[in-house]
Scaffold this active site. Structure first.
Site, PDB file in Angstrom:
ATOM      1  N   HIS A 120       4.089   1.791  -1.583  1.00  0.00           N
ATOM      2  CA  HIS A 120       3.822   2.673  -3.268  1.00  0.00           C
ATOM      3  C   HIS A 120       2.910   2.604  -4.130  1.00  0.00           C
ATOM      4  CE1 HIS A 120       6.942  -1.273  -2.085  1.00  0.00           C
ATOM      5  NE2 HIS A 120       7.668  -0.644  -2.736  1.00  0.00           N
ATOM      6  N   GLU A 169       1.039  -1.499  -0.027  1.00  0.00           N
ATOM      7  CA  GLU A 169      -0.077  -0.178   0.063  1.00  0.00           C
ATOM      8  C   GLU A 169       0.881   1.437   0.334  1.00  0.00           C
ATOM      9  OE1 GLU A 169      -2.937   1.231  -0.420  1.00  0.00           O
ATOM     10  OE2 GLU A 169      -3.413  -1.019  -0.888  1.00  0.00           O
TER      11      GLU A 169
END
Ligand code: PAF
Length: 284
Positions: free
Chosen positions: A37, A35
């Protein structure tokens, strides 16, 4: 989404976007996406043009004995996640194209790389700066998105952009945390169930120091000492814990806006890094 491995195709897609007056936003990654990224990808998408994400596990930024060989590689799952996020181009360069056998040019950003990660992982930021500059020159983005979890990396990239007059706007995404506070990281996958239960103590310690700063504790040395004691009590092996100015990465004796408490610890075989602003920069 186009998956691209070669430079001419990449350049062609970027040139098409430019002809259509679409800005190019770039998120460099080493894959094993989570999440954290994806929050950066969403910031890149907000730029409203072509979104390019790269996946490359860069050997140049790993010292011998670090986790290069076991670094998680999940290309198929990563590609599916990026497709779902509406990414336009997934760029996956080959190691041979980035580093031909006689490759001999290294980017060295001095000063901001001296303490913290730079002191514990000598050469790491030369590897990061070199690959990031190479990727920038291949993608030619208008904006590049990096996560503040890697606080010193952000400072290095910011300084390199400034010093080399790169026409790139740096966009910095916030640290994304699990519900128990642990900062998201591809390396969290290494944690055993027992270590995973203990890992959030790092974030709790940093966030407790931030809460004290917000309530008036401005002596950064005191906050460091107390946080160190808590990390020791939580049985982490501590690489460093420092209150630093987020732009210069110099130690700061005072908790003031823009100063972060940054730490790296080891838990079993896993290295965790995290940081918090002691006081929010906007409240300066
Ligand atoms: O933050 C990372 O994942 C890497 O250091 C980066 C910026 C992709 C360079 O290899």
């Amino acid at each position: 989404m186009r998956t691209v491995r070669d430079v001419p195709t990449l350049r062609d897609l970027v040139a098409q976007a430019r002809r259509a007056a679409r800005p190019v936003a770039f998120v460099p990654t080493m894959g094993a996406l989570h999440e954290g990224h994806l929050s950066l990808v969403r910031l890149a998408r907000r730029e409203g043009g072509l979104t390019v994400v790269s996946i490359f596990v860069n050997p140049l930024q790993f010292a011998p004995g670090e986790d290069l060989a076991r670094y998680p590689r999940r290309e198929k799952e990563d590609a599916a996640l990026l497709e779902r996020e509406g990414v336009d181009v997934l760029y996956m360069p080959t190691e041979a194209s980035l580093y031909p056998p006689d490759f001999s040019t290294i980017v060295d950003v001095a000063g901001v790389t001296e303490g913290g990660e730079g002191a514990v992982r000598p050469g790491h930021f030369r590897g990061v700066a070199t690959v990031v500059l190479k990727l920038f020159l291949r993608v030619l983005p208008d904006a590049a998105v990096f996560g503040r979890k890697d606080l010193q990396q952000v400072a290095v990239v910011r300084r390199m952009i400034r010093d080399l007059d790169l026409p790139i706007r740096l966009v910095v995404g916030e640290v994304v945390r699990e519900t128990d506070g642990l900062a998201m990281s591809s390396r969290n996958a290494y944690l055993s169930p027992e270590e995973r239960r203990r890992a959030p103590d790092l974030a709790r310690t940093l966030l407790a120091a931030r809460a004290r700063a917000i309530h008036g504790a401005r002596d950064a040395r005191r906050l460091e000492e107390d946080a160190l004691r808590q990390l020791e009590a939580a049985r982490f092996q501590i690489d460093y814990l420092e209150a630093v100015d987020s732009l210069t990465m110099r130690r700061s004796p005072e908790a003031r806006p823009g100063v972060c408490l940054a730490a790296a610890v080891r838990l079993g075989g896993t290295r965790l890094i995290d940081n918090v602003y002691l006081l929010d920069p906007a409240k300066a």
